[in-house]
Motif scaffolding. Structure first.
Motif, mmCIF file in Angstrom:
data_model
loop_
_atom_site.group_PDB
_atom_site.id
_atom_site.type_symbol
_atom_site.label_atom_id
_atom_site.label_comp_id
_atom_site.label_asym_id
_atom_site.label_seq_id
_atom_site.Cartn_x
_atom_site.Cartn_y
_atom_site.Cartn_z
ATOM 1 N N ASP A 183 54.539 14.138 42.126
ATOM 2 C CA ASP A 183 53.765 13.645 43.303
ATOM 3 C C ASP A 183 52.764 14.205 43.868
ATOM 4 O O ASP A 183 51.835 14.291 44.758
ATOM 5 C CB ASP A 183 55.018 12.555 43.783
ATOM 6 C CG ASP A 183 55.385 11.566 43.694
ATOM 7 O OD1 ASP A 183 55.107 10.693 41.831
ATOM 8 O OD2 ASP A 183 56.322 10.971 43.439
ATOM 9 N N ILE A 184 53.375 15.651 44.433
ATOM 10 C CA ILE A 184 52.843 16.168 46.335
ATOM 11 C C ILE A 184 51.886 16.759 45.010
ATOM 12 O O ILE A 184 50.841 16.740 45.873
ATOM 13 C CB ILE A 184 53.790 16.786 46.640
ATOM 14 C CG1 ILE A 184 53.406 17.578 47.451
ATOM 15 C CG2 ILE A 184 54.465 18.610 45.401
ATOM 16 C CD1 ILE A 184 54.485 18.126 48.324
ATOM 17 N N VAL A 185 51.735 17.390 44.133
ATOM 18 C CA VAL A 185 50.264 17.942 43.149
ATOM 19 C C VAL A 185 49.387 16.710 43.040
ATOM 20 O O VAL A 185 48.136 17.040 43.495
ATOM 21 C CB VAL A 185 51.403 18.476 42.567
ATOM 22 C CG1 VAL A 185 49.675 19.087 41.444
ATOM 23 C CG2 VAL A 185 51.926 20.263 42.794
ATOM 24 N N GLY A 186 49.541 16.004 42.425
ATOM 25 C CA GLY A 186 48.615 14.687 42.219
ATOM 26 C C GLY A 186 47.981 14.748 43.000
ATOM 27 O O GLY A 186 46.641 14.212 43.592
ATOM 28 N N GLU A 187 49.098 14.528 44.723
ATOM 29 C CA GLU A 187 47.950 13.661 45.849
ATOM 30 C C GLU A 187 47.161 14.860 46.299
ATOM 31 O O GLU A 187 46.387 14.948 46.958
ATOM 32 C CB GLU A 187 49.349 13.443 47.060
ATOM 33 C CG GLU A 187 48.702 13.910 48.692
ATOM 34 C CD GLU A 187 49.982 13.148 49.466
ATOM 35 O OE1 GLU A 187 50.936 14.010 50.234
ATOM 36 O OE2 GLU A 187 50.648 11.899 49.266
ATOM 37 N N ARG A 188 47.563 16.667 46.716
ATOM 38 C CA ARG A 188 46.667 17.211 47.237
ATOM 39 C C ARG A 188 45.598 17.683 45.949
ATOM 40 O O ARG A 188 44.670 17.796 46.759
ATOM 41 C CB ARG A 188 47.820 18.983 46.723
ATOM 42 C CG ARG A 188 46.627 19.512 47.324
ATOM 43 C CD ARG A 188 46.489 19.538 48.701
ATOM 44 N NE ARG A 188 46.102 20.504 48.856
ATOM 45 C CZ ARG A 188 44.591 21.185 48.514
ATOM 46 N NH1 ARG A 188 43.420 20.255 49.136
ATOM 47 N NH2 ARG A 188 44.087 22.529 49.605
ATOM 48 N N LEU A 189 45.484 16.851 44.513
ATOM 49 C CA LEU A 189 44.137 17.365 43.502
ATOM 50 C C LEU A 189 43.565 15.997 43.926
ATOM 51 O O LEU A 189 42.548 16.302 43.974
ATOM 52 C CB LEU A 189 44.743 17.892 42.476
ATOM 53 C CG LEU A 189 45.374 18.373 42.133
ATOM 54 C CD1 LEU A 189 45.721 18.990 40.436
ATOM 55 C CD2 LEU A 189 44.396 19.961 42.120
ATOM 56 N N GLU A 190 44.195 15.429 43.783
ATOM 57 C CA GLU A 190 42.794 13.626 43.516
ATOM 58 C C GLU A 190 42.486 13.526 45.201
ATOM 59 O O GLU A 190 41.376 13.128 45.561
ATOM 60 C CB GLU A 190 43.935 12.595 43.271
ATOM 61 C CG GLU A 190 44.766 13.073 41.637
ATOM 62 C CD GLU A 190 45.297 12.079 40.820
ATOM 63 O OE1 GLU A 190 45.584 10.922 41.733
ATOM 64 O OE2 GLU A 190 45.830 12.173 40.190
ATOM 65 N N GLY A 191 43.421 13.751 46.721
ATOM 66 C CA GLY A 191 43.466 13.794 48.081
ATOM 67 C C GLY A 191 42.294 14.730 48.616
ATOM 68 O O GLY A 191 41.560 14.237 49.723
ATOM 69 N N SER A 192 41.929 15.588 48.061
ATOM 70 C CA SER A 192 41.210 16.684 49.075
ATOM 71 C C SER A 192 40.488 16.866 47.960
ATOM 72 O O SER A 192 39.812 17.352 47.404
ATOM 73 C CB SER A 192 42.001 17.715 49.068
ATOM 74 O OG SER A 192 43.437 17.352 49.714
#
Length: 198
Positions: A66-75
């Protein structure tokens, strides 16, 4: 460049990740730092992760993803590449990362594996614990983390070796010496024609 930095706790991933990030202009994404921020902020995700971090155990895959996916996809900064430090740690995480990248920014270019002797790792962790007063850096916790790494993370080497992505680096010596070895490997990854004489 899209990179993963592998290595046991205390192998120098944070130090080398920062150097790679600065030299190549890509964000270094440390799951340890992401969790530290969540824990310090007292978020629901941080509270779920905290007991695993304090015990020196792997945080469950669903929380990490959850946390890695949010960082990669939202930045926006990840569009130029990235360096993942501390992720993936398990075979299912590696497969999930491959699926995530297949629909976002493309496959990994290389996996840098820092190979460091366990006695040197434990010595580094002892020094770091004294300098930084890290709660999770007792010797007993360090040994548990090394055991967890050997059991659950080391098989990633085989996975990435079979994919032709693994680049093993001798992690002993000064940070400058290790950085030079990494840069030689990255030059080969990004400019293979130079190695072939082209």
């Amino acid at each position: 460049m899209r990179l993963v930095l592998l290595g046991p706790p205390g192998s120098g991933k944070g130090t080398q990740g920062a150097r790679i990030s600065a030299r190549h202009g890509i964000p270094a994404i440390s799951t340890g730092q992401l969790f530290d921020r969540q824990i310090a902020a007292g978020t629901p995700l941080g509270r779920r992760a905290e007991r695993y971090v304090r015990a020196g155990e792997l945080v469950p895959d669903e929380i990490v993803l959850d946390i890695v996916g949010e960082r990669l996809e939202g930045s926006v900064d990840c569009a130029v590449g990235f360096l993942l430090d501390g992720f993936p740690r398990t075979f299912p995480q590696a497969e999930a990362l491959d699926r995530m990248l297949a629909v976002t920014c493309g496959p990994l270019d290389a996996v840098i594996d820092l190979d460091v002797d366990i006695d040197e790792v434990l010595d580094r962790i002892r020094r770091r614990a004294r300098l930084e007063d890290r709660l999770d850096d007792t010797e007993d916790t360090a040994r548990r983390r090394m055991k967890v790494f050997a059991e659950e993370t080391a098989p990633l080497r085989r996975y990435y070796q079979q994919a032709g992505l693994l680049r093993t680096i001798d992690g002993a010596g000064s940070p400058d010496e290790v950085a030079e070895r990494i840069e030689a490997v990255l030059a080969d990854v990004t400019h293979p024609e130079l190695r072939l004489g082209g």
